[in-house]
Design a protein around this motif. Structure first.
Motif, short mmCIF file in Angstrom:
data_model
loop_
_atom_site.label_atom_id
_atom_site.label_comp_id
_atom_site.label_asym_id
_atom_site.label_seq_id
_atom_site.Cartn_x
_atom_site.Cartn_y
_atom_site.Cartn_z
N ALA A 5 2.74 -3.83 1.38
CA ALA A 5 3.58 -3.57 0.21
C ALA A 5 2.75 -3.49 -1.06
N ALA A 6 1.78 -4.39 -1.19
CA ALA A 6 0.91 -4.36 -2.37
C ALA A 6 0.11 -3.06 -2.42
N SER A 7 -0.40 -2.61 -1.27
CA SER A 7 -1.14 -1.36 -1.22
C SER A 7 -0.25 -0.18 -1.61
N ALA A 8 0.98 -0.16 -1.09
CA ALA A 8 1.91 0.93 -1.41
C ALA A 8 2.25 0.95 -2.90
N ALA A 9 2.44 -0.22 -3.49
CA ALA A 9 2.77 -0.30 -4.92
C ALA A 9 1.61 0.24 -5.76
N CYS A 10 0.38 -0.13 -5.42
CA CYS A 10 -0.78 0.34 -6.17
C CYS A 10 -0.98 1.84 -5.99
N MET A 11 -0.71 2.35 -4.79
CA MET A 11 -0.84 3.79 -4.59
C MET A 11 0.23 4.55 -5.37
N ALA A 12 1.43 4.01 -5.43
CA ALA A 12 2.49 4.62 -6.24
C ALA A 12 2.07 4.64 -7.71
N ASN A 13 1.43 3.57 -8.16
CA ASN A 13 0.93 3.51 -9.53
C ASN A 13 -0.11 4.59 -9.78
N PHE A 14 -1.01 4.78 -8.80
CA PHE A 14 -2.03 5.82 -8.92
C PHE A 14 -1.40 7.21 -9.03
N LEU A 15 -0.44 7.50 -8.16
CA LEU A 15 0.19 8.83 -8.16
C LEU A 15 0.97 9.07 -9.45
N LEU A 16 1.68 8.04 -9.90
CA LEU A 16 2.42 8.17 -11.16
C LEU A 16 1.46 8.43 -12.32
N GLY A 17 0.36 7.68 -12.35
CA GLY A 17 -0.62 7.87 -13.41
C GLY A 17 -1.27 9.24 -13.36
N TRP A 18 -1.53 9.73 -12.16
CA TRP A 18 -2.15 11.04 -12.01
C TRP A 18 -1.32 12.14 -12.67
N PHE A 19 0.01 12.02 -12.52
CA PHE A 19 0.88 13.08 -13.03
C PHE A 19 1.42 12.79 -14.44
N VAL A 20 1.41 11.53 -14.85
CA VAL A 20 2.08 11.18 -16.11
C VAL A 20 1.13 10.72 -17.20
N LEU A 21 0.09 9.98 -16.84
CA LEU A 21 -0.73 9.30 -17.85
C LEU A 21 -1.70 10.25 -18.54
N PRO A 22 -1.61 10.40 -19.86
CA PRO A 22 -2.59 11.20 -20.59
C PRO A 22 -3.80 10.36 -20.97
N GLU A 23 -4.88 11.02 -21.33
CA GLU A 23 -6.05 10.30 -21.84
C GLU A 23 -5.78 9.83 -23.27
N SER A 24 -6.26 8.65 -23.59
CA SER A 24 -5.99 8.09 -24.92
C SER A 24 -7.21 8.10 -25.83
N LEU A 34 -8.58 3.69 -15.12
CA LEU A 34 -7.32 3.10 -14.67
C LEU A 34 -6.89 3.68 -13.34
N LEU A 35 -7.10 4.99 -13.15
CA LEU A 35 -6.71 5.62 -11.89
C LEU A 35 -7.60 5.14 -10.74
N VAL A 36 -8.89 5.05 -10.98
CA VAL A 36 -9.80 4.55 -9.94
C VAL A 36 -9.48 3.10 -9.60
N SER A 37 -9.13 2.32 -10.61
CA SER A 37 -8.77 0.92 -10.36
C SER A 37 -7.53 0.83 -9.48
N SER A 38 -6.52 1.64 -9.77
CA SER A 38 -5.30 1.61 -8.97
C SER A 38 -5.56 2.05 -7.54
N ALA A 39 -6.33 3.13 -7.37
CA ALA A 39 -6.64 3.63 -6.02
C ALA A 39 -7.49 2.61 -5.26
N GLY A 40 -8.48 2.02 -5.94
CA GLY A 40 -9.32 1.03 -5.29
C GLY A 40 -8.55 -0.21 -4.89
N HIS A 41 -7.62 -0.61 -5.74
CA HIS A 41 -6.78 -1.76 -5.43
C HIS A 41 -5.93 -1.48 -4.19
N ALA A 42 -5.37 -0.26 -4.13
CA ALA A 42 -4.56 0.13 -2.97
C ALA A 42 -5.40 0.07 -1.69
#
Length: 421
Positions: free
Chosen positions: A181-200, A92-100
């Motif tokens: 704007a789309a790139s910035a939103a995806c990068m924000a998603n990546f950063l949020l996931g990096w610090f917040v998202l645990p492995e499931s 998910l993190l790679v997808s967000s960064a790649g999308h950005a």
């Protein structure tokens, strides 16, 4: 002594699961938002980068959408297999960064080739929905999965509602701004996931990556399971998805050509489409199925699609087009009722096979539909057009939806008899 610790661990895990679920819903919303952001300005960008007319840009735009769809189709099973091997979080993190990165490349594209490269990367890295669904299955009790999957559907609708509207507003200032704007939103998603998202996915549930399972074409083997009345529904599914590709593909080109709409106008109209889709899915589908049954609800949705596409084709004024949008929103009745019918006609141990077959059909239409409608529009709207009929793609879409309606009306009289048998 272990039992209290287990209960405590379970209770402590619930807030974490809720936070993870909230992030996944946010991820889907941002992915859809970013996709919608760039729709209103694609015609302008293609015309500027290619030095072509609007009708020529529509043909190129069709190939752009097709390249995005092929990349997504090819990447989806690979990302799914990698998430089973390495976990959901890194994929998910790679997808967000790649999308950005993909949107950033497109924003500064100096020519059409680089724009194509950006859209291909966006398609490949945007194929994260399957991983998002797998994450939800990991962190959700079985009895709550349906409602949590529903949240993803709502996020998708809200993203498509807000994305084009915001993209139109930004595009009125500069056609590259929505991509930034789309790139910035995806990068924000990546950063949020990096610090917040645990492995499931637990280590003991992971499996080795298999190229055979990651082969996207193996999905089509599931179509061999579709027979009898289900085959009728599969054909209806194909025709309906082919019909709706017309609006997904040429809307910004068609409205700019016929009404002189700006990116802002295009974005607001697509925002209206998204809003009505959310309302119909959230408020009307359940009531319609309960009152009319699945088959009648399906016919009502298909008929609404026929009428809407016909209005789009004939609309000399924006007012008629907006009327088509209102009627077309009822087309959202069709997919849900078709799914309900198909699942009721399928054995419990074959539901996954059914969904795989339907997803394969949808993938085909997303690849075939955009270039088909774009080429039709280019041939009837250009300076050298023998027949100037810009609504022709919507006539084709109406014909496909009409064929689906006739198939359901004439060939699907049997769902209840099958259920009784």
């Amino acid at each position: 002594m272990n039992a209290p610790e287990t209960r405590t661990d379970t209770a402590a895990a619930r807030p974490a699961s809720r936070r993870a679920l909230a992030f996944i819903v946010l991820l889907v919303w941002i992915d859809t938002l970013s996709f919608g952001l760039v729709i209103p300005v694609l015609p302008t960008m293609v015309m500027r980068l290619g030095g072509v007319s609007l009708s020529e840009a529509s043909a190129i735009g069709g190939w752009l959408v097709m390249s995005f769809a092929i990349a997504q189709f090819m990447a989806a099973p690979v990302l799914g297999g990698l998430s089973d091997r390495f976990g959901r979080r890194p994929v998910l993190l790679v997808s967000s960064a790649g999308h950005a990165l993909a949107f950033l490349i497109a924003a500064f594209a100096p020519n059409l080739l680089v724009l194509f490269i950006g859209r291909i990367i966006a398609g490949a890295t945007g194929a994260s929905y399957a991983t998002a669904y797998a994450y939800i299955a990991d962190v959700t009790e079985p009895e709550k999965r349906a409602q949590n999957f529903g949240l993803v559907g709502v996020a998708f609708g809200l993203g498509f509602m807000a994305g084009p509207a915001l993209g139109g507003l930004l595009g009125a200032e500069d056609y590259r701004l929505p991509f930034l704007a789309a790139s910035a939103a995806c990068m924000a998603n990546f950063l949020l996931g990096w610090f917040v998202l645990p492995e499931s996915l637990r280590q003991d549930l992971r499996r080795t990556f298999s190229l055979a399972r990651a082969n996207p074409f193996s999905t089509f083997r599931r179509l061999s399971a579709v027979r009898g009345p289900l085959l009728v529904l599969a054909i209806v599914h194909f025709l309906w998805w082919m019909a709706i590709q017309a609006q997904h593909t040429i809307w910004p080109y068609y409205t700019q050509y016929r009404y002189g709409w700006s990116p802002q106008d295009v974005g607001l109209s697509l925002g209206m489409v998204g809003l009505l889709s959310v309302l119909v899915n959230g408020l009307l589908v359940k009531r319609a199925v309960k009152r009319l049954g699945e088959a009648r609800t399906l016919r009502a949705g298909l008929l609404a699609g026929v009428l809407a596409a016909s209005l789009y084709a004939l609309a000399e004024t924006p007012a008629l087009l907006l009327g088509g949008i209102l009627i077309g929103s009822l087309g959202a009745l069709a997919p849900a009722s078709l799914q309900a019918l198909a699942t009721s006609m399928t054995a419990p141990d074959a539901q996954g096979e059914l969904q795989g077959a339907l997803n394969a059909i949808s993938s085909v239409t997303i690849v075939l539909g955009p270039p088909l409608y774009a080429q039709i529009f280019a041939s009837v709207s250009g300076a050298d057009a023998l027949l100037r009929l810009p609504g022709a793609p919507f006539f084709v879409a109406a014909t496909m939806a009409g064929a689906a309606f006739l198939l359901v009306t004439m060939g699907l009289q049997a769902p209840r008899r099958i259920a009784r048998a």
